[in-house]
Enzyme design. Structure first.
Site, PDB file in Angstrom:
ATOM      1  N   HIS A 167      59.269  39.368  16.353  1.00  0.00           N
ATOM      2  CA  HIS A 167      58.175  40.017  17.066  1.00  0.00           C
ATOM      3  C   HIS A 167      58.629  41.392  17.539  1.00  0.00           C
ATOM      4  CE1 HIS A 167      55.053  40.733  20.133  1.00  0.00           C
ATOM      5  NE2 HIS A 167      54.322  39.933  19.379  1.00  0.00           N
ATOM      6  N   HIS A 168      57.746  42.382  17.404  1.00  0.00           N
ATOM      7  CA  HIS A 168      58.133  43.770  17.684  1.00  0.00           C
ATOM      8  C   HIS A 168      58.493  43.995  19.157  1.00  0.00           C
ATOM      9  CE1 HIS A 168      58.591  47.940  16.757  1.00  0.00           C
ATOM     10  NE2 HIS A 168      57.913  47.877  15.630  1.00  0.00           N
ATOM     11  N   SER A 169      58.066  43.121  20.055  1.00  0.00           N
ATOM     12  CA  SER A 169      58.400  43.299  21.465  1.00  0.00           C
ATOM     13  C   SER A 169      59.895  43.144  21.711  1.00  0.00           C
ATOM     14  CB  SER A 169      57.629  42.288  22.334  1.00  0.00           C
ATOM     15  OG  SER A 169      58.012  40.956  22.016  1.00  0.00           O
TER      16      SER A 169
END
Length: 507
Positions: A167-169
């Site tokens: 996930h890009h977070s």
């Protein structure tokens, strides 16, 4: 890709895996939650809610799961983000924060059962189909949002393949590739880190002011450079603001009618280019590697557009790409490794540290293929004399902190929905590496969840540069031809550079 009749589907395999953790709705009485409150999820990370990074890594040998999983277990404990989940319950301001949990690495390892007949008939297509299916498989948010998918069959480029979904977070592409390299070793000498290409020494993000020299002429040139910097920055920021609010790229073959919405159906394809040939073009034209890659991109999109549209008017076609730029200081890989191994990895700036540039791409039918690189160099030189990347980063950060996530979402939706594509370049190791006991044949990162039909990544590794396309296959049903256009355009530019080089030598 179809599951075999006597094997469970990929979705069933995912749903049957036991959860590695359970997250209480509120902290237990007496629990010390101060450490968790010190790690709020940054506004930039919260903007990445729908975006995932997918890294396809080809291996040079069949998969040894025992070796790989043991090495992976040792890696994960070194990186706090890979042991953390987002929790909102109990937060004073209602904003999510990172909370570390106990991780069972095996819960993040997926070995899907694919149709043996499909794999035997066309292993490359089976790989492509499975990678595309990741968009339909949700990740379990009760555990850290990363997965390793293992496909243990040979393809045209590798003996086996690992698909890493994150996930890009948890971080941007630069921080994740740095994490990967910091956990790798040289294939030639496993006792040392991979050798990296020499990077420009800079303490800031992208712009270095010129040195001030003595003399009236030098003083005037120095003052003029700062005036030009201020003017270019003001113009670029104004155009960026207009783009967020109303300035939309014209409709074209590269955009869907619903651009601004997340595309649910995508394909990920890649092709290898020779890094030596890229450097040859760079030297022949006295430009940079990025200039060459931007030129190749313009040439490929032009080739695709004019073949499919039948348009002959090349003067009014200008599309814009969003170019993310790493704003971290240019530190060597060893610096990050030293911080990690000393237990001071909190000083490493992970997360999402990206500013943005609006990069115009001009579509034209050029008689001379080198004209695409000339135009790219001119555009890139102009962008280097601007603080656009820092201003966009700081402005977005200010609006997020001052007006909240809704304001940030409006900014993100405007800059992605009103531009045509995203273009990204990343530097990899200058030699072959070993990762988790396996030699790596190639690295091909990409993303999905961005509301654009076309995303182009370039990733260098050893003696090659991968061009990776993430495309909406409804808008680009002939995405294979688009990938061919990148290869053909590169060959034409390289041949033209060879003729130029021979001409210069004769003179």
């Amino acid at each position: 890709m179809d599951a075999s009749a006597d094997s469970p589907s990929v979705a069933a395999l995912l749903s049957r895996r036991s959860l590695s953790i359970r997250t209480p709705r509120a902290p237990a009485a007496g629990a010390d939650d101060s450490a968790a409150e010190e790690e709020p999820v940054t506004p930039n990370a919260r903007l990445m809610e729908s975006i995932y990074i997918v890294i396809s890594m080809g291996l040079g040998s069949p998969l040894n799961m025992a070796v790989f999983s043991a090495a992976l277990d040792a890696i994960v404990v070194r990186f706090p983000r890979f042991q953390s989940i987002q929790v909102t319950d109990g937060s004073k301001d209602g904003n999510p924060r990172w909370v570390q949990v106990t991780v069972n690495v095996h819960d993040h390892i997926i070995v899907p059962t694919l149709d043996p007949a499909a794999v035997e008939a066309d292993p490359d297509q089976a790989m492509e189909d499975y990678t595309a299916s990741l968009l339909t498989l949700p990740m379990d948010r009760s555990r850290p949002l990363w997965e390793f998918h293992f496909l243990d069959f040979p393809t045209s480029e590798a003996s086996s393949t690992v698909l890493i979904r994150v996930h890009h977070s948890l971080g941007d592409g630069v921080s994740l590739i740095t994490l990967l390299l910091a956990s790798s070793r040289s294939a030639a000498d496993p006792t040392r880190l991979p050798a990296m290409p020499k990077q420009p020494a800079r303490a800031g993000a992208i712009y270095e002011p010129p040195a001030r020299s003595s003399g009236a002429g030098a003083l005037l040139a120095w003052a003029w450079s700062y005036f030009l910097l201020a003017w270019n920055t003001a113009v670029d920021v104004a155009f960026f603001a207009a783009t967020i609010i109303f300035l939309r790229d014209p409709d074209s073959l590269f955009r869907g009618e619903d651009d601004g919405m997340v595309h649910r159906s995508r394909r990920f394809v890649h092709r290898s280019l020779s890094l030596d040939d890229v450097k040859f073009i760079k030297n022949a034209m006295n430009c940079t590697v990025n200039d060459v890659l931007v030129g190749v991109t313009s040439a490929a999109l032009s080739r695709y557009y004019f073949r499919n549209s039948g348009d002959t008017n090349a003067k009014k076609i200008c599309l814009r790409s969003l170019l993310p730029v790493n704003i971290r200081p240019a530190l060597g890989l060893q610096t990050y490794v030293n911080m990690i191994e000393s237990g001071k990895s909190s000083k490493v700036v992970w997360g999402n540290q990206l500013g943005y540039i609006l990069l115009p791409l001009h579509l034209a039918m050029q008689y001379d293929p080198l004209a695409y690189v000339h135009k790219a160099k001119k555009t890139m030189d102009r962008k280097k004399s601007s603080l656009e990347v820092l201003c966009t980063y700081k402005t977005a950060e200010f609006f997020l902190k001052k007006f909240g996530l809704k304001a940030g979402s409006l900014i993100s939706r405007g800059m992605l929905g009103n531009t045509t594509m995203t273009l990204s370049t990343m530097i990899g190791p200058a030699e072959k590496i070993e990762f988790c006991g396996h030699q790596v044949a190639f690295i091909a990162p990409s993303v999905y969840g961005i509301p654009q039909a076309l995303i182009v990544h370039y990733q260098s590794y050893n003696s090659t540069i991968k061009v990776i396309l993430s495309v909406d296959d409804e808008i680009f049903p002939d995405y294979g031809e688009l990938l061919d256009d990148f290869s053909e355009s590169f060959v034409q530019i390289k041949d033209a550079a060879s003729r130029l080089s021979k001409s210069i030598k004769k003179k």
